[in-house]
Design an enzyme around this catalytic site. Structure first.
Site, PDB file in Angstrom:
ATOM      1  N   ASP A 139     -22.053  30.060 -14.117  1.00  0.00           N
ATOM      2  CA  ASP A 139     -23.294  29.522 -13.558  1.00  0.00           C
ATOM      3  C   ASP A 139     -24.283  29.265 -14.685  1.00  0.00           C
ATOM      4  OD1 ASP A 139     -24.788  28.559 -11.485  1.00  0.00           O
ATOM      5  OD2 ASP A 139     -25.645  30.501 -10.933  1.00  0.00           O
ATOM      6  N   TYR A 141     -28.149  27.214 -15.863  1.00  0.00           N
ATOM      7  CA  TYR A 141     -29.566  27.433 -15.547  1.00  0.00           C
ATOM      8  C   TYR A 141     -30.334  26.173 -15.937  1.00  0.00           C
ATOM      9  CZ  TYR A 141     -33.462  30.872 -15.036  1.00  0.00           C
ATOM     10  OH  TYR A 141     -34.551  31.598 -14.630  1.00  0.00           O
ATOM     11  N   HIS A 146     -37.268  25.462 -12.089  1.00  0.00           N
ATOM     12  CA  HIS A 146     -36.910  26.773 -11.544  1.00  0.00           C
ATOM     13  C   HIS A 146     -37.085  27.855 -12.609  1.00  0.00           C
ATOM     14  CE1 HIS A 146     -34.576  29.891  -9.447  1.00  0.00           C
ATOM     15  NE2 HIS A 146     -33.871  30.038 -10.544  1.00  0.00           N
ATOM     16  N   GLU A 211     -29.865  29.866  -3.486  1.00  0.00           N
ATOM     17  CA  GLU A 211     -30.185  28.996  -4.623  1.00  0.00           C
ATOM     18  C   GLU A 211     -29.516  27.649  -4.407  1.00  0.00           C
ATOM     19  OE1 GLU A 211     -29.272  31.072  -8.296  1.00  0.00           O
ATOM     20  OE2 GLU A 211     -31.254  32.025  -8.262  1.00  0.00           O
ATOM     21  N   ASP A 245     -25.808  29.691  -4.375  1.00  0.00           N
ATOM     22  CA  ASP A 245     -25.638  30.935  -5.130  1.00  0.00           C
ATOM     23  C   ASP A 245     -26.540  31.997  -4.495  1.00  0.00           C
ATOM     24  OD1 ASP A 245     -25.126  32.838  -7.071  1.00  0.00           O
ATOM     25  OD2 ASP A 245     -26.528  31.968  -8.515  1.00  0.00           O
ATOM     26  N   LYS A 265     -25.414  38.851  -7.305  1.00  0.00           N
ATOM     27  CA  LYS A 265     -24.960  37.462  -7.223  1.00  0.00           C
ATOM     28  C   LYS A 265     -23.525  37.301  -6.740  1.00  0.00           C
ATOM     29  CE  LYS A 265     -28.445  35.234  -9.439  1.00  0.00           C
ATOM     30  NZ  LYS A 265     -29.074  33.985  -9.009  1.00  0.00           N
TER      31      LYS A 265
HETATM   32 CA    CA Z   1     -27.726  30.591  -9.843  1.00  0.00          CA
END
Ligand code: CA
Length: 441
Positions: A139, A141, A146, A211, A245, A265
């Protein structure tokens, strides 16, 4: 190149499947996404199908037609057997040839129409599995709005860490708990530290969040030790899905330092069932730019093609339906909208950076984009942002309020691409409902 359009993108193309025409469907003949399905409750073998309007072309049944190009036999056999990974591993030229074959088969006037009409399954009668075997999940970013908004909550004076504009930030996620849209999500239990407390307690998360992300699925991979140049990166990607997510913010706050997210997560990550191919997205390419004064990418993350067309114009939205709304028969309400073209890094940069140290990516590996929030207030791709860290509840129709998700809440991610001169294509829903935490063993 996956960046170029061809006759399969012609917005004038129509399908002999009536529901694919008219512009309202996510799945016109210009899209042709892959998914793994069977008739609901049938116990049939899973196989790959192509979404067309409100139907699925059953590629196991359609394999028996004699009208397919002979050169595509290995891929057609794999699709009939439900093995999308085998097709993902094929070179880009093979993917393009498959798209052309399916476009020719499903467009109006196709000589195959009469033979294939018997092999349509209504999507309403089908259940979906994950589209492929996902061996690994990373994952990223890339949503700078965000990252900045969340950073402000934790570090008001220093919201964006200095590495953000130089290196695509990411962490290794967990593939085993990735589930297909429609799978219920159990509220996790875990350690949290209450404000002012000196010792943590174990309880169901009280700050359960979503998310809004896209998930890129890798096509042909790279061997261990062999990086992928930017010039090759787009061709190594197979397609995109939506990715939720799910995140337990209270667990996350207590556990994330120093090594990053862990149990906050990996209790469930929801993927939409239809893989929209990179080829289908070609008309929606956009320039990759950096704001004035920001550093340009280092040379290994830069290319003329990436600057000209590395970004993707994909409109994203989040929808919520609470249990009370469902009981009243109220439709889901929109919570936010954003666009993937606002991401700070392109998919090609993510793939190239991931492989830059020699790390090997494999067909079907999932690269999450990170939460995609827009630049404006109210465009947050998570409740953490929309509720200002839980301080400002959202008001919902019927008088309900939310800071974070409640049991019974159904959360839906949607995406579509729309531009003058191109047919609108969509991704289908990425949905999940929050279930109560499991009883303690
Ligand atoms: Ca995420």
């Amino acid at each position: 190149m996956s960046l170029q359009t061809d006759p399969t993108h012609d917005p004038a193309l129509q399908s002999w499947v009536a529901s694919a025409n008219g512009g309202a469907t996510d799945f016109p003949v210009q899209n042709l996404p892959y998914g793994r399905f069977r008739r609901t409750g049938s116990g049939e073998a899973w196989r790959i199908g192509i979404a067309i309007g409100d139907q699925i072309l059953d590629l196991a049944a359609a394999r028996g037609c004699t009208d397919w190009p002979a050169a595509l036999a290995p891929q057609l056999d794999a699709l009939a057997a439900g093995d999308l990974n085998a097709v993902m591993a094929a070179p880009k030229a093979v993917r393009v040839a498959l798209r052309q074959a399916f476009s020719a088969a499903l467009r109006s006037g196709s000589v195959q129409a009469a033979g294939l009409a018997a092999f349509l399954v209504p999507q309403a009668d089908a259940e979906m599995a994950l589209p492929c075997n996902i061996a690994d999940y990373t994952d990223f970013y890339t949503g700078i709005h965000h990252a900045t908004a969340v950073g402000k909550l934790f570090r008001p004076d220093n919201p964006l860490l200095p590495n953000y504009k130089w290196v695509p930030i990411g962490y290794h996620g967990r593939a085993s708990s990735i589930v297909v849209s429609g799978t219920p999500i159990r509220r996790p239990r875990g350690q949290t530290l209450a404000p002012g407390a000196t010792a943590p307690t174990v309880a169901p998360s009280q700050r359960l969040d979503y998310e809004l992300e896209l998930g890129a699925l890798v096509g042909p991979g790279n061997a261990l030790g062999e990086p992928v140049a930017m010039a090759e990166a787009d061709d190594r990607l197979f397609g995109l899905t939506l990715l939720n997510d799910w995140s337990a913010r209270d667990l996350q706050a207590w556990e994330y330092q120093p090594l990053g997210p862990f149990l906050a997560k990996n209790f469930g990550s929801t993927l939409s069932p239809w893989v929209v191919t990179m080829e289908a997205l070609a008309p929606f390419r956009a320039p990759f730019t950096r704001p004035e004064g920001d550093p340009q990418p280092l040379p290994y993350l830069d290319s003329a093609t990436n600057r000209a067309a590395g970004a993707l114009d994909i409109q994203l939205s989040v929808w919520l339906q609470t249990a009370a709304m469902r009981a009243r028969g109220d439709a889901p309400v929109p919570l936010s909208q954003s666009n993937f073209k606002d991401a700070y890094w392109t998919l090609a940069q993510l793939l190239t950076h991931h492989a830059s140290n020699g790390c090997n990516l494999q067909p079907g590996d999932l690269l999450g984009t990170g939460t995609q929030s827009g630049p404006e207030a109210g465009q947050g791709g998570s409740l953490l942002e929309l509720s200002m860290g839980g301080k400002q509840p959202l008001s919902l129709p019927g008088g309900e309020q939310r800071t974070f998700l409640a049991d019974g809440d159904a959360l839906i991610l949607r995406a579509h691409c729309q531009r003058p001169g191109a047919a609108r294509i969509g991704f289908g829903d990425c949905a999940g409902m929050v279930m109560p935490a499991p009883a303690l063993a």
